[in-house]
Scaffold this motif. Structure first.
Motif, PDB file in Angstrom:
ATOM      1  N   PHE A  78       0.800  -1.217   0.000  1.00 60.51           N
ATOM      2  CA  PHE A  78       0.000   0.000   0.000  1.00 60.51           C
ATOM      3  C   PHE A  78       0.839   1.275   0.000  1.00 60.51           C
ATOM      4  O   PHE A  78       0.382   2.306  -0.480  1.00 60.51           O
ATOM      5  CB  PHE A  78      -0.979  -0.032   1.168  1.00 60.51           C
ATOM      6  CG  PHE A  78      -2.051  -1.066   0.980  1.00 60.51           C
ATOM      7  CD1 PHE A  78      -3.121  -0.817   0.146  1.00 60.51           C
ATOM      8  CD2 PHE A  78      -1.955  -2.312   1.571  1.00 60.51           C
ATOM      9  CE1 PHE A  78      -4.091  -1.780  -0.073  1.00 60.51           C
ATOM     10  CE2 PHE A  78      -2.918  -3.276   1.361  1.00 60.51           C
ATOM     11  CZ  PHE A  78      -3.988  -3.015   0.539  1.00 60.51           C
ATOM     12  N   ALA A  79       2.043   1.208   0.515  1.00 62.62           N
ATOM     13  CA  ALA A  79       2.906   2.394   0.441  1.00 62.62           C
ATOM     14  C   ALA A  79       3.202   2.738  -1.020  1.00 62.62           C
ATOM     15  O   ALA A  79       3.205   3.914  -1.406  1.00 62.62           O
ATOM     16  CB  ALA A  79       4.198   2.151   1.213  1.00 62.62           C
ATOM     17  N   TYR A  81       1.294   1.947  -3.647  1.00 62.72           N
ATOM     18  CA  TYR A  81       0.061   2.418  -4.280  1.00 62.72           C
ATOM     19  C   TYR A  81      -0.228   3.863  -3.881  1.00 62.72           C
ATOM     20  O   TYR A  81      -0.618   4.686  -4.705  1.00 62.72           O
ATOM     21  CB  TYR A  81      -1.122   1.531  -3.888  1.00 62.72           C
ATOM     22  CG  TYR A  81      -0.875   0.050  -4.095  1.00 62.72           C
ATOM     23  CD1 TYR A  81      -0.031  -0.409  -5.103  1.00 62.72           C
ATOM     24  CD2 TYR A  81      -1.478  -0.900  -3.268  1.00 62.72           C
ATOM     25  CE1 TYR A  81       0.212  -1.757  -5.284  1.00 62.72           C
ATOM     26  CE2 TYR A  81      -1.243  -2.253  -3.439  1.00 62.72           C
ATOM     27  CZ  TYR A  81      -0.405  -2.685  -4.440  1.00 62.72           C
ATOM     28  OH  TYR A  81      -0.166  -4.021  -4.610  1.00 62.72           O
ATOM     29  N   ARG A  82      -0.009   4.161  -2.610  1.00 61.23           N
ATOM     30  CA  ARG A  82      -0.280   5.521  -2.137  1.00 61.23           C
ATOM     31  C   ARG A  82       0.674   6.518  -2.789  1.00 61.23           C
ATOM     32  O   ARG A  82       0.262   7.623  -3.171  1.00 61.23           O
ATOM     33  CB  ARG A  82      -0.149   5.568  -0.614  1.00 61.23           C
ATOM     34  CG  ARG A  82      -0.653   6.867   0.006  1.00 61.23           C
ATOM     35  CD  ARG A  82      -0.648   6.804   1.520  1.00 61.23           C
ATOM     36  NE  ARG A  82      -1.596   5.801   1.998  1.00 61.23           N
ATOM     37  CZ  ARG A  82      -1.246   4.639   2.538  1.00 61.23           C
ATOM     38  NH1 ARG A  82       0.036   4.321   2.674  1.00 61.23           N
ATOM     39  NH2 ARG A  82      -2.153   3.790   2.951  1.00 61.23           N
ATOM     40  N   SER A  85      -0.502   7.121  -6.246  1.00 59.46           N
ATOM     41  CA  SER A  85      -1.752   7.867  -6.197  1.00 59.46           C
ATOM     42  C   SER A  85      -1.487   9.352  -5.975  1.00 59.46           C
ATOM     43  O   SER A  85      -2.127  10.210  -6.606  1.00 59.46           O
ATOM     44  CB  SER A  85      -2.644   7.327  -5.078  1.00 59.46           C
ATOM     45  OG  SER A  85      -3.788   8.143  -4.896  1.00 59.46           O
ATOM     46  N   GLU A  86      -0.542   9.663  -5.108  1.00 56.25           N
ATOM     47  CA  GLU A  86      -0.228  11.073  -4.842  1.00 56.25           C
ATOM     48  C   GLU A  86       0.310  11.765  -6.083  1.00 56.25           C
ATOM     49  O   GLU A  86       0.026  12.950  -6.321  1.00 56.25           O
ATOM     50  CB  GLU A  86       0.772  11.162  -3.690  1.00 56.25           C
ATOM     51  CG  GLU A  86       0.152  10.802  -2.345  1.00 56.25           C
ATOM     52  CD  GLU A  86       1.177  10.712  -1.226  1.00 56.25           C
ATOM     53  OE1 GLU A  86       2.395  10.879  -1.529  1.00 56.25           O
ATOM     54  OE2 GLU A  86       0.786  10.488  -0.074  1.00 56.25           O
ATOM     55  N   SER A 103     -11.068   7.449  -4.154  1.00 58.80           N
ATOM     56  CA  SER A 103     -10.213   6.385  -3.625  1.00 58.80           C
ATOM     57  C   SER A 103      -8.807   6.691  -4.106  1.00 58.80           C
ATOM     58  O   SER A 103      -8.559   7.747  -4.711  1.00 58.80           O
ATOM     59  CB  SER A 103     -10.686   5.012  -4.116  1.00 58.80           C
ATOM     60  OG  SER A 103     -10.607   4.942  -5.526  1.00 58.80           O
ATOM     61  N   LEU A 104      -7.870   5.778  -3.869  1.00 59.60           N
ATOM     62  CA  LEU A 104      -6.499   6.000  -4.324  1.00 59.60           C
ATOM     63  C   LEU A 104      -6.406   6.127  -5.838  1.00 59.60           C
ATOM     64  O   LEU A 104      -5.502   6.791  -6.354  1.00 59.60           O
ATOM     65  CB  LEU A 104      -5.600   4.845  -3.871  1.00 59.60           C
ATOM     66  CG  LEU A 104      -5.262   4.761  -2.381  1.00 59.60           C
ATOM     67  CD1 LEU A 104      -4.425   3.515  -2.116  1.00 59.60           C
ATOM     68  CD2 LEU A 104      -4.536   6.000  -1.905  1.00 59.60           C
ATOM     69  N   ASP A 105      -7.336   5.497  -6.561  1.00 62.62           N
ATOM     70  CA  ASP A 105      -7.184   5.416  -8.020  1.00 62.62           C
ATOM     71  C   ASP A 105      -8.342   6.043  -8.789  1.00 62.62           C
ATOM     72  O   ASP A 105      -8.494   5.778  -9.986  1.00 62.62           O
ATOM     73  CB  ASP A 105      -7.047   3.949  -8.439  1.00 62.62           C
ATOM     74  CG  ASP A 105      -8.249   3.105  -8.030  1.00 62.62           C
ATOM     75  OD1 ASP A 105      -9.023   3.553  -7.170  1.00 62.62           O
ATOM     76  OD2 ASP A 105      -8.404   1.990  -8.566  1.00 62.62           O
TER      77      ASP A 105
END
Length: 462
Positions: A78-79, A81-82, A85-86, A103-105
């Motif tokens: 998840f790090a 993916y985050r 995403s940022e 959401s993240l995406d």
């Protein structure tokens, strides 16, 4: 309703799986499935290569393994993916200050509020405005590829409802624009499930009434839908069936609750074990709550029983709090009210009615005093127990490695875990910017092998 298709909906394509493929050259073009790898794990995301075999999100992982046994099955990072995403959200905010992450995406963007707003307003014809929106959306998609190597699907329309439907039609890696004024024609042939808020139960109720398409809903009219679904839901469904949606793009959507949950490999039937798990979940929930800078007033317990029936219990406190002892004690009380006969397969703890401040109250103070009293009593008992002078030294816990985990080796450099078992761990040494790497196997306790942070998908210039 807008006359310019200036609302866009962006949805990253198979985001988690795509990040894994971009990070690991050996997985590019191959089926990748991300999710919980235990016996009761579920699929979080499947790459498009895996979807060809029928694998989809929320499917039990055991079923996914049967459908696509040769896929790479990975735990989530998840790090990573985050971080990606940022980057994507930053590119969206360059286009407009009005970005609504879902959401993240996934996010909505209002282009009229950004630097291109005046140009959109100055467009002399709808076709000219549409061409400008298409150009902006294509530039956005190209920037995302340049900065992350990932692809996105984008829908553009005059409302959030239609922009979301457009992005679904654009998948994967596409762009679709729905011109304002064409909403009813686009929606008419679609199944009722295409509208947000219509789930399986509502779909069945509508089908029993002979309503299968969005056109059927529009023809049924306000009165019949309200009679079938209730005033609020029926009215909302009727408006959507006409393509009517005036919701604004709201930046940084306010979370309504914070929660965590766990599914267990074996049903839990022991009351003490269930209580311990609830306490651990409450602690995790508080950490997540504090990370958002929020507090909450309502504590919610979620329990899924052995027969898949799900129930919730909640208690509202006198004021919002982020006090771990208060939230844990409340969750513990709620758990004591639940019949666990037959076993529990899932537990969750959440906090709702969020606020931006914490209200200290007598309740929190009493909980702390009770805990201190319990600990004092336990210490008094321990003083009466004869303790051996030479305490046994516990051996360190065995190191665990997870498929997909980032690692680095002192000699071979960065790589990722392909799998582990019977005291061995297999690592493929490659990076997002290398070719397909070589595979090597080590003892699980090899001191030269260490967990590491995820590398960015694009190497820094120079």
């Amino acid at each position: 309703m807008r006359t310019v298709p200036s609302i866009i909906h962006l949805d990253m394509d198979a985001f988690f799986a795509a990040v894994e493929q971009a990070s690991k050259p050996s997985l590019r073009g191959k089926p990748v499935i991300v999710g919980g790898l235990g016996g009761r794990g579920v699929v979080s995301t499947a790459s498009y290569e895996a979807r060809k075999f029928g694998v989809h999100s929320a499917m039990p992982m055991a079923q996914a393994r049967r459908l696509c046994p040769n896929a790479a099955f990975l735990t989530g990072r998840f790090a990573a993916y985050r971080a990606n995403s940022e980057i994507v959200m930053g590119l969206l905010r360059e286009r407009s200050p009005l970005v609504e992450p879902l959401s993240l995406d996934e996010a909505f963007v209002d282009l009229e509020a950004g630097p291109y707003g005046p140009a959109l307003a100055a467009a002399t014809t709808p076709a000219e405005a549409a061409q400008l929106v298409l150009a902006l959306a294509e530039d956005l998609r190209a920037d995302i590829v340049e900065h992350t190597g990932l692809t996105a699907s984008v829908g553009a329309a005059g409302s959030k409802l239609m922009a979301k439907i457009a992005s679904e039609r654009a998948k994967p890696d596409g762009l679709v624009l729905i011109e304002p004024g064409s909403e009813r024609a686009v929606l008419a042939p679609m199944p009722v499930r295409a509208l947000p808020g219509i789930g399986p139960a509502t779909e069945q109720a509508l089908r029993r009434a002979g309503l299968a398409t969005v056109a059927d809903l529009a023809e049924a009219g306000y009165g019949e839908l309200v009679a079938l679904l209730g005033k609020a839901h029926g009215a909302g469904v009727f408006q959507m069936s006409l393509g009517w949606d005036e919701r604004p793009v709201v930046p940084d959507r306010d979370a309504k609750s914070v929660s965590v949950e766990d599914t267990f490999e074996v049903d839990l039937a022991d009351r003490d074990r269930i209580t311990r798990e609830v306490e651990l979940l409450a602690a995790r929930c508080v950490r997540r709550l504090r990370a958002t800078g929020r507090s909450g007033r309502t504590v919610v317990l979620k329990v899924r029983r052995f027969d898949f029936s799900t129930l919730t219990r909640s208690e509202t406190l006198r004021g919002p709090t982020d006090d771990e002892e208060v939230i844990t004690a409340t969750a513990r009380r709620l758990a004591a009210q639940v019949d666990v006969t037959g076993g529990v397969r899932l537990l969750g703890v959440g906090v709702a009615q969020l606020a931006d401040f914490t209200q200290e109250d007598l309740f929190a103070q009493l909980e702390r005093e009770e805990k201190e009293a319990r600990e004092a009593g336990e210490q008094a008992v321990e003083q009466d127990v004869v303790v051996e002078e030479e305490a046994a030294v516990a051996e360190p816990a065995a190191r665990r490695w997870w498929p997909g985990q980032d690692v680095t080796h002192r000699e071979f450099g960065p790589g990722w875990v392909q799998g582990s078992g019977v005291g061995r761990v297999t690592v493929r040494f490659e990076t997002p910017y290398s070719g397909v790497g070589k595979v090597r196997t080590f003892a699980v306790g090899d001191e030269e092998l260490e967990p590491s942070e995820a590398l960015p998908l694009r190497a820094a210039a120079g």
